[in-house]
Write a protein that holds these residues in place. Structure first.
Motif, PDB file in Angstrom:
ATOM      1  N   VAL A 151      -1.523   6.416   6.276  1.00 27.13           N
ATOM      2  CA  VAL A 151      -0.309   7.184   7.169  1.00 27.13           C
ATOM      3  C   VAL A 151      -0.812   8.696   6.928  1.00 27.13           C
ATOM      4  CG1 VAL A 151       1.931   8.060   7.077  1.00 27.13           C
ATOM      5  CG2 VAL A 151       1.586   5.705   7.245  1.00 27.13           C
ATOM      6  N   LEU A 152      -0.994   9.182   5.654  1.00 26.58           N
ATOM      7  CA  LEU A 152      -1.333  10.479   5.672  1.00 26.58           C
ATOM      8  C   LEU A 152      -2.559  11.178   6.165  1.00 26.58           C
ATOM      9  CD1 LEU A 152      -0.832  13.197   3.738  1.00 26.58           C
ATOM     10  CD2 LEU A 152      -2.463  12.264   2.066  1.00 26.58           C
ATOM     11  N   LEU A 182       0.510   1.470  -1.328  1.00 26.85           N
ATOM     12  CA  LEU A 182      -0.296   2.628  -1.469  1.00 26.85           C
ATOM     13  C   LEU A 182      -1.554   2.744  -0.494  1.00 26.85           C
ATOM     14  CD1 LEU A 182      -1.029   2.299  -5.428  1.00 26.85           C
ATOM     15  CD2 LEU A 182       0.230   3.889  -4.109  1.00 26.85           C
ATOM     16  N   SER A 183      -2.113   1.654  -0.110  1.00 22.53           N
ATOM     17  CA  SER A 183      -3.165   1.702   0.977  1.00 22.53           C
ATOM     18  C   SER A 183      -2.442   2.011   2.240  1.00 22.53           C
ATOM     19  CB  SER A 183      -3.604   0.247   0.921  1.00 22.53           C
ATOM     20  OG  SER A 183      -4.392  -0.276   0.090  1.00 22.53           O
ATOM     21  N   ASP A 185      -3.938   8.889  -8.494  1.00 23.27           N
ATOM     22  CA  ASP A 185      -4.774   9.340  -7.674  1.00 23.27           C
ATOM     23  C   ASP A 185      -4.123  10.190  -6.584  1.00 23.27           C
ATOM     24  OD1 ASP A 185      -6.872   8.331  -9.203  1.00 23.27           O
ATOM     25  OD2 ASP A 185      -6.807   6.690  -8.322  1.00 23.27           O
ATOM     26  N   PHE A 186      -2.775  10.562  -6.692  1.00 23.63           N
ATOM     27  CA  PHE A 186      -1.935  11.132  -5.568  1.00 23.63           C
ATOM     28  C   PHE A 186      -2.660  12.417  -5.144  1.00 23.63           C
ATOM     29  CE2 PHE A 186       1.674  13.524  -4.251  1.00 23.63           C
ATOM     30  CZ  PHE A 186       1.714  12.890  -2.855  1.00 23.63           C
ATOM     31  N   GLU A 215       3.348   6.115  -4.371  1.00 25.39           N
ATOM     32  CA  GLU A 215       2.302   6.840  -4.069  1.00 25.39           C
ATOM     33  C   GLU A 215       2.424   7.988  -5.034  1.00 25.39           C
ATOM     34  OE1 GLU A 215       1.615   7.438   0.286  1.00 25.39           O
ATOM     35  OE2 GLU A 215       3.739   6.721   0.363  1.00 25.39           O
ATOM     36  N   PHE A 216       3.746   8.656  -5.339  1.00 30.22           N
ATOM     37  CA  PHE A 216       3.844   9.994  -6.002  1.00 30.22           C
ATOM     38  C   PHE A 216       3.540   9.819  -7.277  1.00 30.22           C
ATOM     39  CE2 PHE A 216       6.664  13.047  -8.065  1.00 30.22           C
ATOM     40  CZ  PHE A 216       6.126  14.380  -7.433  1.00 30.22           C
TER      41      PHE A 216
END
Length: 732
Positions: A526-527, A520-521, A560-561, A555-556
């Motif tokens: 990356v995003l 997640l981190s 909080d995505f 992540e999906f």
């Protein structure tokens, strides 16, 4: 004769009375007579104090320690009954004997009516009558005080939650309080005078054998110099047969001469406490979710099994079971579904082993199994295969069909060790080997596995610090329009510049990040970095450059995505249409309905969406229509075989047609040869990426590609001269 107004000399009788007799008499001769009579060495010998004035008497009464008053109404300041009333009000609880002269009897009788105990005429008050009257007053007061004390004591005992029974030396009941009545089923009136063994019926709480009479026991213990007897594991049989678990203590009662006068039985109900203790003990040794033995109990049983194996010269095996990709189910469907799946797994594991074996949950999705007696190593292998088959059968959880596999590591005694911790650790190491070999299999421990596991754990430790040390970087692989040769966008791909090992590809560390919860981190980083770079290119005049970012299952499914995507766009100022999120079919199909809702929300933001690895995730046409995606990316495994296997060529052609019919862009991944490129062109595939065009490159090199475009010798559909070229980053 003592001086008037002074206290007289004292004498102590055989009963050691603590309270004195206060004589209030002004006439010295009369006072001397009274003092002599009360001080005679008889059975009734008193401690007497003499004062001559009423005020002195009142002062002495207020000081306390007076057991009785002998008061002469003929004091000089006496006003008859009024004088008595003044004295009586000073201490209404102390009994008063009135002495009066002949002819003053009426005043004396009035004093008795007002509260005096009795009166004597001085001429008739010989020694016997005087001593008897004073003795009766003091005894009556002592009796009343005892009754009051007993009443207070009984009221106190009735108010407590401890049951109390008092007996005499023969064990006959003298008293029992309210709680004892409730617990024994005997009322106070029925129990008085009965043997305590009739009312207080107890048996041993372990073997249910009879217990020695409580009073008899305490009498014996008292003779041995002990102060009482405690019993902590007894059962009280109530009169109606109901049973209480109790703890009780029997204590001897001694009189003033130090002799035993009876016994006191105190006991209380511990049924609930014992049940709670057993419950706490069970909870301390069992997993709260599956009710399987926990690590503590498992190690205890493994220790016992090793001891037995030593004595019987037998083998045993430890199986470490870890569910494959369980975190994805937890992340996508929620922990409630995940918990129910774990319960289903636990039931199947128990069904796969013998009653003598132990199945334990260590935590999370980790289970460990003790096969207490195995004849051969193949017995453990048989059990491992049985478990893999049992777990592979679909689990129906909350009306959902869930598929789960497991990786199993096996260690055996005595081959791999004789200590519980060593056997468990080696089974754990073997389990990691099973995961490395593709999951859904079992592996026996081998000594060479230790080095690989140690290396992996070291890498995991370095990975946890990599973000803080800014060791991650992004490379960008361009996507091309297969008809015009123009760059249509870039896909952001993470790399790890490890301090010792150099540049690592995602396959070397992303699976570890997923397993240890770091994905997640890393995904958020990356995003944000990809959006920053796309914004830099846009602001530098290079135009609209869509940036594709891969999204993991964790992540999906994260709550909080959506807010994270929105925050990245706001923070960088990137237009939502410049961001394309790539999600695999398997991620979307884990919970298709939830996926549809999330995709619709992303679409409403203006973000572009693509299904990655299309053709590998078993998505249905129904959901393909419902998923609001912009592009389908053909998995490279299909592209690699299109010129070798006619079946794959047919599949790729069909998938291109599906995308076209759904008005979606079709992007081919892993294009590496000219033949593959020509096939894709002929069948109408719109875009492609792969090493035939360019490997992933640094941001600087990607910017140069945007400025200059790809050389014409790489796009044979533009030039007749075909010289395939690969742009490779020097660090690749």
């Amino acid at each position: 004769m003592p001086n008037p107004g002074l206290r007289a000399a004292t004498h102590l009788n055989v009963k050691d009375r603590d309270d004195c007799v206060l004589l209030i008499e002004a006439d010295a001769d009369d006072a001397g007579t009274v003092l002599d009579e009360l001080s005679l060495a008889t059975d009734e010998q008193f401690h007497v104090e003499w004062v001559t004035e009423l005020s002195q008497g009142i002062e002495r009464l207020r000081a306390g320690g007076v057991g009785a008053v002998v008061f002469a109404l003929s004091l000089p300041e006496s006003k008859g009954v009024d004088t008595f009333n003044e004295l009586f009000q000073a201490s209404p609880l102390v009994p008063i004997l009135i002495l009066c002269v002949t002819g003053a009897e009426e005043a004396a009788r009035q004093a008795v009516q007002c509260g005096a105990q009795d009166y004597l005429v001085k001429t008739q008050a010989d020694g016997y009558r005087l001593r008897k009257a004073v003795a009766q007053m003091m005894d009556r007061r002592a009796t009343e005080a005892t009754l009051v004390e007993n009443e207070v004591a009984h009221s106190t005992l009735d108010s407590i939650e401890e049951a109390v029974i008092r007996t005499d030396t023969s064990g006959k009941i003298l008293y029992l309080n309210r709680m004892a009545e409730e617990m024994t089923g005997w009322s106070r009136g029925e129990a008085l005078g009965r043997p305590a063994s009739d009312v207080f019926r107890i048996i041993d709480g372990i073997n249910r054998a009879g217990v020695r009479d409580a009073v008899e026991t305490v009498m014996y213990e008292d003779k041995m110099g002990n102060v009482g007897t405690n019993r902590i594991n007894c059962i009280l049989l109530r009169r109606d047969g109901f049973e209480f678990g109790i703890e009780n203590k029997v204590t001897p009662i001694h009189n003033l001469d130090g002799e035993v006068s009876g016994a006191l039985l105190a006991f209380h109900d511990v049924t609930a406490a014992r049940a709670r203790s057993l419950e706490i003990s069970h909870l301390a040794q069992h997993d709260s979710l599956t009710d399987l033995p926990n690590r503590l109990l498992f190690k205890d049983r493994l220790t016992q099994a090793i001891s037995m194996a030593v004595r019987q010269n037998k083998q045993l095996a430890v199986l470490f079971v870890d569910l494959d990709q369980f975190k994805k189910i937890n992340d996508s469907l929620g922990h409630a579904i995940g918990d129910m799946l774990l319960q289903s797994v636990a039931r199947r594991l128990v069904a796969c082993v013998r009653r003598a074996d132990t199945v334990s949950r260590l935590g999370g999705d980790e289970f460990v199994i003790l096969l207490s007696q195995v004849e051969h190593e193949q017995d453990a292998a048989f059990s491992a295969r049985k478990i893999l088959r049992a777990l592979a059968t679909p689990h129906i959880v909350d009306n959902k069909r869930l598929d789960i596999n497991a990786s199993i590591g096996v260690s055996t005694y005595p081959s791999d060790g004789s200590v519980p911790e060593i056997l468990m650790n080696k089974a754990d190491v073997a389990m990691y080997e099973a995961k490395q070999k593709g999951r859904n299999n079992y592996q026996f421990f081998r000594p060479d596995m230790d080095a690989r596991v140690a290396e992996r754990k070291l890498l995991e430790g370095d990975l946890r610090a990599a973000l803080g040390r800014t060791e991650f970087l992004l490379h960008y692989q361009p996507k091309f329009n297969l008809q015009t040769g123009q760059i249509t966008g870039f896909e952001a791909l993470i790399r790890w510049l490890h301090p010792q090992q150099g540049l690592l590809n995602p396959g070397q560390f992303v699976p570890i990040a997923e397993e240890c919860g770091l994905i997640l981190s890393i995904g958020r980083w990356v995003l944000l970095e990809a959006c920053k770079q796309a914004k830099i290119w846009s602001d530098s005049g290079l135009g609209f450059v869509p940036m594709a970012v891969n999204v993991s299952a964790a992540e999906f499914a994260d709550k909080d995505f959506l807010s994270g995507v929105r925050a990245a766009l706001i923070a960088t100022g990137l237009a939502p249409s410049n961001l394309e999120l790539e999600l695999t079919e398997s991620v979307l199909m884990q919970d298709a309905e939830s996926a549809v809702r999330t995709l619709v929300a992303l679409k409403a933001m203006g973000v572009q969406l693509a299904i990655d690895d299309f053709g590998t995730g078993y998505s249905s046409f129904t959901y393909l229509r419902r998923f609001p995606v912009n592009a389908l990316k053909l998995h490279q495994s299909f592209v690699h075989e299109i010129t070798e296997d006619p079946a794959d060529a047919t599949i790729v052609s069909a998938m291109i047609n599906i995308g076209t019919s759904l008005n979606q862009r079709v992007i081919a991944e892993g294009v590496e040869t000219l033949a593959q490129l020509k096939f894709l062109q002929r069948h109408g595939c719109g875009e492609g990426q792969g090493y035939y065009f360019s490997a992933p490159v640094s941001a600087e090199q990607a910017g140069m590609l945007l400025e200059t475009g790809i050389p014409t010798n790489v796009v044979p559909w533009v030039s007749e001269i075909i010289v395939p070229t690969v742009f490779i980053c020097p660090m690749w």
